[in-house]
Design a protein around this motif. Structure first.
Motif, PDB file in Angstrom:
ATOM      1  N   MET A  64       0.841  -1.201   0.000  1.00 48.39           N
ATOM      2  CA  MET A  64       0.000   0.000   0.000  1.00 48.39           C
ATOM      3  C   MET A  64       0.877   1.253   0.000  1.00 48.39           C
ATOM      4  O   MET A  64       0.572   2.224  -0.683  1.00 48.39           O
ATOM      5  CB  MET A  64      -0.953   0.006   1.201  1.00 48.39           C
ATOM      6  CG  MET A  64      -2.103  -0.958   1.052  1.00 48.39           C
ATOM      7  SD  MET A  64      -3.324  -0.830   2.380  1.00 48.39           S
ATOM      8  CE  MET A  64      -2.488  -1.691   3.706  1.00 48.39           C
ATOM      9  N   GLN A  65       1.969   1.195   0.744  1.00 43.94           N
ATOM     10  CA  GLN A  65       2.862   2.346   0.774  1.00 43.94           C
ATOM     11  C   GLN A  65       3.589   2.511  -0.562  1.00 43.94           C
ATOM     12  O   GLN A  65       3.681   3.617  -1.097  1.00 43.94           O
ATOM     13  CB  GLN A  65       3.865   2.232   1.911  1.00 43.94           C
ATOM     14  CG  GLN A  65       4.711   3.476   2.060  1.00 43.94           C
ATOM     15  CD  GLN A  65       5.518   3.488   3.332  1.00 43.94           C
ATOM     16  OE1 GLN A  65       5.482   2.559   4.133  1.00 43.94           O
ATOM     17  NE2 GLN A  65       6.256   4.559   3.537  1.00 43.94           N
ATOM     18  N   ASP A  66       4.082   1.418  -1.113  1.00 42.59           N
ATOM     19  CA  ASP A  66       4.825   1.492  -2.375  1.00 42.59           C
ATOM     20  C   ASP A  66       3.945   1.908  -3.550  1.00 42.59           C
ATOM     21  O   ASP A  66       4.341   2.737  -4.366  1.00 42.59           O
ATOM     22  CB  ASP A  66       5.478   0.142  -2.701  1.00 42.59           C
ATOM     23  CG  ASP A  66       6.618  -0.198  -1.766  1.00 42.59           C
ATOM     24  OD1 ASP A  66       7.090   0.680  -1.018  1.00 42.59           O
ATOM     25  OD2 ASP A  66       7.027  -1.380  -1.777  1.00 42.59           O
ATOM     26  N   LEU A  67       2.754   1.331  -3.644  1.00 38.88           N
ATOM     27  CA  LEU A  67       1.900   1.571  -4.802  1.00 38.88           C
ATOM     28  C   LEU A  67       1.036   2.823  -4.689  1.00 38.88           C
ATOM     29  O   LEU A  67       0.740   3.471  -5.688  1.00 38.88           O
ATOM     30  CB  LEU A  67       1.000   0.360  -5.065  1.00 38.88           C
ATOM     31  CG  LEU A  67       1.718  -0.941  -5.409  1.00 38.88           C
ATOM     32  CD1 LEU A  67       0.718  -2.079  -5.516  1.00 38.88           C
ATOM     33  CD2 LEU A  67       2.519  -0.793  -6.693  1.00 38.88           C
ATOM     34  N   LEU A  68       0.612   3.142  -3.462  1.00 44.19           N
ATOM     35  CA  LEU A  68      -0.333   4.244  -3.283  1.00 44.19           C
ATOM     36  C   LEU A  68       0.204   5.396  -2.437  1.00 44.19           C
ATOM     37  O   LEU A  68      -0.437   6.442  -2.354  1.00 44.19           O
ATOM     38  CB  LEU A  68      -1.626   3.717  -2.638  1.00 44.19           C
ATOM     39  CG  LEU A  68      -2.348   2.609  -3.392  1.00 44.19           C
ATOM     40  CD1 LEU A  68      -3.447   2.006  -2.535  1.00 44.19           C
ATOM     41  CD2 LEU A  68      -2.895   3.135  -4.708  1.00 44.19           C
ATOM     42  N   GLY A  69       1.324   5.170  -1.770  1.00 48.56           N
ATOM     43  CA  GLY A  69       1.852   6.188  -0.861  1.00 48.56           C
ATOM     44  C   GLY A  69       1.110   6.228   0.458  1.00 48.56           C
ATOM     45  O   GLY A  69       1.282   7.140   1.257  1.00 48.56           O
ATOM     46  N   MET A  70       0.258   5.233   0.712  1.00 45.90           N
ATOM     47  CA  MET A  70      -0.568   5.172   1.917  1.00 45.90           C
ATOM     48  C   MET A  70       0.181   4.447   3.032  1.00 45.90           C
ATOM     49  O   MET A  70       0.562   3.293   2.869  1.00 45.90           O
ATOM     50  CB  MET A  70      -1.875   4.425   1.609  1.00 45.90           C
ATOM     51  CG  MET A  70      -2.835   4.374   2.765  1.00 45.90           C
ATOM     52  SD  MET A  70      -4.304   3.314   2.499  1.00 45.90           S
ATOM     53  CE  MET A  70      -4.668   3.476   0.784  1.00 45.90           C
ATOM     54  N   VAL A  71       0.389   5.137   4.149  1.00 48.13           N
ATOM     55  CA  VAL A  71       1.080   4.545   5.287  1.00 48.13           C
ATOM     56  C   VAL A  71       0.034   4.134   6.319  1.00 48.13           C
ATOM     57  O   VAL A  71      -0.684   4.972   6.861  1.00 48.13           O
ATOM     58  CB  VAL A  71       2.087   5.533   5.912  1.00 48.13           C
ATOM     59  CG1 VAL A  71       2.763   4.924   7.126  1.00 48.13           C
ATOM     60  CG2 VAL A  71       3.126   5.941   4.875  1.00 48.13           C
ATOM     61  N   VAL A  72      -0.045   2.815   6.569  1.00 46.97           N
ATOM     62  CA  VAL A  72      -0.991   2.262   7.537  1.00 46.97           C
ATOM     63  C   VAL A  72      -0.196   1.768   8.735  1.00 46.97           C
ATOM     64  O   VAL A  72       0.722   0.971   8.586  1.00 46.97           O
ATOM     65  CB  VAL A  72      -1.808   1.101   6.920  1.00 46.97           C
ATOM     66  CG1 VAL A  72      -2.777   0.535   7.942  1.00 46.97           C
ATOM     67  CG2 VAL A  72      -2.545   1.561   5.679  1.00 46.97           C
ATOM     68  N   ILE A  91      -4.263   5.498   9.357  1.00 45.44           N
ATOM     69  CA  ILE A  91      -3.699   5.840   8.063  1.00 45.44           C
ATOM     70  C   ILE A  91      -3.197   7.272   8.194  1.00 45.44           C
ATOM     71  O   ILE A  91      -3.952   8.158   8.609  1.00 45.44           O
ATOM     72  CB  ILE A  91      -4.745   5.736   6.936  1.00 45.44           C
ATOM     73  CG1 ILE A  91      -5.287   4.305   6.852  1.00 45.44           C
ATOM     74  CG2 ILE A  91      -4.145   6.183   5.613  1.00 45.44           C
ATOM     75  CD1 ILE A  91      -6.409   4.122   5.861  1.00 45.44           C
ATOM     76  N   GLU A  92      -1.917   7.461   7.880  1.00 56.65           N
ATOM     77  CA  GLU A  92      -1.357   8.806   7.977  1.00 56.65           C
ATOM     78  C   GLU A  92      -2.084   9.738   7.024  1.00 56.65           C
ATOM     79  O   GLU A  92      -2.489   9.343   5.930  1.00 56.65           O
ATOM     80  CB  GLU A  92       0.144   8.784   7.664  1.00 56.65           C
ATOM     81  CG  GLU A  92       0.956   8.157   8.756  1.00 56.65           C
ATOM     82  CD  GLU A  92       2.444   8.274   8.512  1.00 56.65           C
ATOM     83  OE1 GLU A  92       2.874   8.964   7.553  1.00 56.65           O
ATOM     84  OE2 GLU A  92       3.195   7.676   9.288  1.00 56.65           O
ATOM     85  N   ASP A  93      -2.235  10.986   7.456  1.00 55.18           N
ATOM     86  CA  ASP A  93      -2.903  11.986   6.625  1.00 55.18           C
ATOM     87  C   ASP A  93      -2.153  12.177   5.316  1.00 55.18           C
ATOM     88  O   ASP A  93      -0.918  12.212   5.296  1.00 55.18           O
ATOM     89  CB  ASP A  93      -2.968  13.326   7.354  1.00 55.18           C
ATOM     90  CG  ASP A  93      -3.980  13.322   8.482  1.00 55.18           C
ATOM     91  OD1 ASP A  93      -4.909  12.497   8.434  1.00 55.18           O
ATOM     92  OD2 ASP A  93      -3.841  14.143   9.411  1.00 55.18           O
ATOM     93  N   MET A  94      -2.922  12.281   4.276  1.00 54.17           N
ATOM     94  CA  MET A  94      -2.343  12.559   2.964  1.00 54.17           C
ATOM     95  C   MET A  94      -3.420  13.159   2.072  1.00 54.17           C
ATOM     96  O   MET A  94      -4.591  12.776   2.162  1.00 54.17           O
ATOM     97  CB  MET A  94      -1.758  11.289   2.339  1.00 54.17           C
ATOM     98  CG  MET A  94      -2.758  10.198   2.068  1.00 54.17           C
ATOM     99  SD  MET A  94      -2.057   8.658   1.450  1.00 54.17           S
ATOM    100  CE  MET A  94      -1.223   9.179  -0.014  1.00 54.17           C
ATOM    101  N   PRO A  95      -3.045  14.117   1.237  1.00 52.32           N
ATOM    102  CA  PRO A  95      -4.039  14.696   0.326  1.00 52.32           C
ATOM    103  C   PRO A  95      -4.505  13.659  -0.691  1.00 52.32           C
ATOM    104  O   PRO A  95      -3.733  12.822  -1.133  1.00 52.32           O
ATOM    105  CB  PRO A  95      -3.283  15.843  -0.353  1.00 52.32           C
ATOM    106  CG  PRO A  95      -1.843  15.616  -0.074  1.00 52.32           C
ATOM    107  CD  PRO A  95      -1.737  14.712   1.110  1.00 52.32           C
ATOM    108  N   GLY A  96      -5.786  13.728  -1.001  1.00 53.66           N
ATOM    109  CA  GLY A  96      -6.357  12.832  -2.000  1.00 53.66           C
ATOM    110  C   GLY A  96      -6.957  11.558  -1.439  1.00 53.66           C
ATOM    111  O   GLY A  96      -7.612  10.818  -2.162  1.00 53.66           O
ATOM    112  N   LEU A  97      -6.751  11.294  -0.149  1.00 51.33           N
ATOM    113  CA  LEU A  97      -7.295  10.077   0.457  1.00 51.33           C
ATOM    114  C   LEU A  97      -8.721  10.344   0.921  1.00 51.33           C
ATOM    115  O   LEU A  97      -8.957  11.153   1.815  1.00 51.33           O
ATOM    116  CB  LEU A  97      -6.425   9.618   1.632  1.00 51.33           C
ATOM    117  CG  LEU A  97      -6.864   8.344   2.339  1.00 51.33           C
ATOM    118  CD1 LEU A  97      -6.851   7.163   1.376  1.00 51.33           C
ATOM    119  CD2 LEU A  97      -5.963   8.053   3.523  1.00 51.33           C
ATOM    120  N   CYS A  98      -9.647   9.658   0.302  1.00 51.56           N
ATOM    121  CA  CYS A  98     -11.069   9.822   0.599  1.00 51.56           C
ATOM    122  C   CYS A  98     -11.363   9.427   2.046  1.00 51.56           C
ATOM    123  O   CYS A  98     -10.788   8.474   2.572  1.00 51.56           O
ATOM    124  CB  CYS A  98     -11.878   8.950  -0.367  1.00 51.56           C
ATOM    125  SG  CYS A  98     -13.657   9.003  -0.086  1.00 51.56           S
TER     126      CYS A  98
END
Length: 133
Positions: A64-72, A91-98
């Motif tokens: 998830m981190q590698d493909l989407l930049g999403m840190v869980v 899930i760490e805050d990030m722009p674009g995450l619904c």
């Protein structure tokens, strides 16, 4: 971002404050999270619910981190852990995450932990909470 790849559609006005439009307007921004379309999110949720081991869960976190930049982040909560509700799944805050995704991913992980309690025990063992003394 490649224009040929499908990206997540915008949420209805007022339903989400994800910053999708701001993210799309910044060519230097990490836009990978927009590749998580609703269909892909459903697949990810199903996959997280069917997790079979802690190693597999950790691999999913890395992907998830590698493909989407999403840190869980998954860790035992500050208080006693009696059920999977005692785990902090963030899930760490990030722009674009619904905001719906921000809720769906942790819920899917909890359902997976409920289905396979040995994964929850392994998470606790990582912190030596159940280690032999």
């Amino acid at each position: 971002m490649h224009s040929s790849l499908p990206i997540r559609t915008a949420c209805p006005p007022g339903a989400c404050a994800c910053g999708r439009e701001t993210l799309l307007g910044d060519p230097q921004a990490d836009q990978r999270i927009l590749l998580l379309t609703k269909a892909e999110e459903n697949k990810l949720v199903e996959r997280l619910e069917r997790i079979e081991s802690l190693a597999e869960l950790r691999r999913m976190q890395v992907r998830m981190q590698d493909l989407l930049g999403m840190v869980v982040r998954i860790a035992p909560g500050l208080n006693e852990v009696r059920t999977v509700r005692g785990f902090e799944i963030r899930i760490e805050d990030m722009p674009g995450l619904c905001s719906k995704t921000r809720q769906a991913i942790p819920a899917a992980i909890r359902r997976g932990l409920e289905r396979r309690p040995e994964i929850a025990y392994a998470l606790l063992n990582e912190r030596d909470l159940l280690a032999d003394t």
